[in-house]
Enzyme design. Structure first.
Site, mmCIF file in Angstrom:
data_model
loop_
_atom_site.group_PDB
_atom_site.id
_atom_site.type_symbol
_atom_site.label_atom_id
_atom_site.label_comp_id
_atom_site.label_asym_id
_atom_site.label_seq_id
_atom_site.Cartn_x
_atom_site.Cartn_y
_atom_site.Cartn_z
ATOM 1 N N HIS A 167 7.605 -12.872 23.166
ATOM 2 C CA HIS A 167 7.748 -12.779 21.810
ATOM 3 C C HIS A 167 9.137 -13.620 21.751
ATOM 4 C CE1 HIS A 167 10.241 -10.684 18.699
ATOM 5 N NE2 HIS A 167 9.544 -11.320 17.989
ATOM 6 N N SER A 168 9.216 -14.465 20.761
ATOM 7 C CA SER A 168 10.334 -15.219 20.494
ATOM 8 C C SER A 168 10.839 -15.899 21.765
ATOM 9 C CB SER A 168 11.515 -14.337 19.856
ATOM 10 O OG SER A 168 12.599 -15.095 19.194
ATOM 11 N N MET A 169 12.154 -15.501 22.161
ATOM 12 C CA MET A 169 12.665 -16.209 23.230
ATOM 13 C C MET A 169 11.901 -16.110 24.500
ATOM 14 S SD MET A 169 16.403 -15.462 24.928
ATOM 15 C CE MET A 169 15.759 -14.105 25.986
ATOM 16 N N GLY A 189 8.634 -15.949 24.367
ATOM 17 C CA GLY A 189 7.776 -16.993 24.530
ATOM 18 C C GLY A 189 7.872 -18.148 25.197
ATOM 19 N N SER A 216 6.574 -17.575 18.095
ATOM 20 C CA SER A 216 7.278 -18.347 19.032
ATOM 21 C C SER A 216 6.657 -19.596 19.356
ATOM 22 C CB SER A 216 7.557 -17.586 20.438
ATOM 23 O OG SER A 216 8.372 -18.491 21.408
#
Length: 279
Positions: A97-99, A101, A123
């Protein structure tokens, strides 16, 4: 659910494992200042997968880096590669998720033998810097490092208060904020405070340049699924336009929800992941 702890050279990582352990590992990587429990809602919908969710260094219940160290993005790639190697896992699937990813993306590029499939939740691409701002970037990092020892974490009288503060800075409901706060706080004089290392908020001393980021993304050999939230971060929508052509094998879908759609829309997110990982 089974609590787990992994020992790396000079570092220990906390996390949990759920699902049939005879199956290949699906490694879950959370976003910046979140923790492993951000995957709890999703895990309830993916019982057939052997999920291993970890707290990245400096987050949740994991150890902080030593006092003479800092949090460089590329060091997390080393941490994960070392974890996979020490555990003897064979070609993990990654849900980031997000960072998380972005960390999974670089790992898939530089260690293709370690990653079978990659799922990105709100992401895409990588955060980059501009060559003309290199001096400014380093100066900002130095100033942030000087200021960090003088900063104090907020103190809350109870978990509810901490969760409300977390919710006020996010796009999810109080239940999601409580989930993150339970694992992301610790006791302190006067109540509770965040367990995350303050140094995570420092400016990076360096960033990848766009040509470097594009090369890394082009070198990802495994299939990639990008799940973008309809009301997620604008930077992710911009990254889709900028970077989607770099991936060799990319499937991207959009689902309703905000940046933490895997917490607020776990059934929809899990359905897409199941079809991708088990196909």
């Amino acid at each position: 659910m089974l609590a787990v702890e992994f020992s790396l050279p000079a570092l220990s990582l906390a996390g949990w494992q759920q699902g049939p352990t005879e199956q290949k590992v699906t490694l879950c990587l959370h976003g910046w200042l979140d923790n492993a429990d951000s995957f709890l809602p999703l895990s309830a919908c993916l019982n057939e997968l052997n999920l291993v969710a970890i707290d990245l260094p400096g987050h949740g219940l994991s150890q902080h880096r030593s006092l003479d160290a800092h949090y460089h993005f590329l060091d997390w790639i080393y941490d994960l590669a070392t974890l996979i190697k020490i555990q003897g896992w064979q070609q993990v699937d990654i849900i980031g998720h997000s960072m998380g990813g972005m960390i999974g993306s670089v790992l898939a590029a530089v260690m293709p033998q370690m990653v079978r499939k990659l799922v990105l939740i709100d992401s895409m691409g990588l955060v980059t810097g501009e060559a003309g701002k290199t001096t400014e970037q380093i100066r900002s990092a130095i100033n942030h490092r000087w200021q960090s020892p003088h900063k104090q974490k907020p103190v809350y009288p109870d978990l509810q208060s901490a969760a409300l503060a977390r919710q006020s800075q996010s796009d999810f409901d109080l239940a999601s904020a409580l989930t993150l706060a339970k694992r992301g706080t610790k006791l302190c004089p006067g109540g509770l405070t965040w367990s995350a290392d303050m140094r995570l908020r420092e400016s990076s001393a360096y960033r990848l340049l766009q040509p470097q980021a594009m090369q890394l993304l082009k070198d990802i050999q495994c299939p990639v699924q990008a799940i973008l939230a309809s009301d997620g971060l604008e930077m992710m929508q911009q990254a889709r336009q900028q970077y989607q052509s770099c991936y060799q094998q990319l499937e991207w879908i959009e689902i309703r929800g905000g940046h933490h759609c895997h917490m607020t829309q776990p059934e929809q997110t899990a359905k897409a992941i199941r079809q991708f990982l088990l196909s």
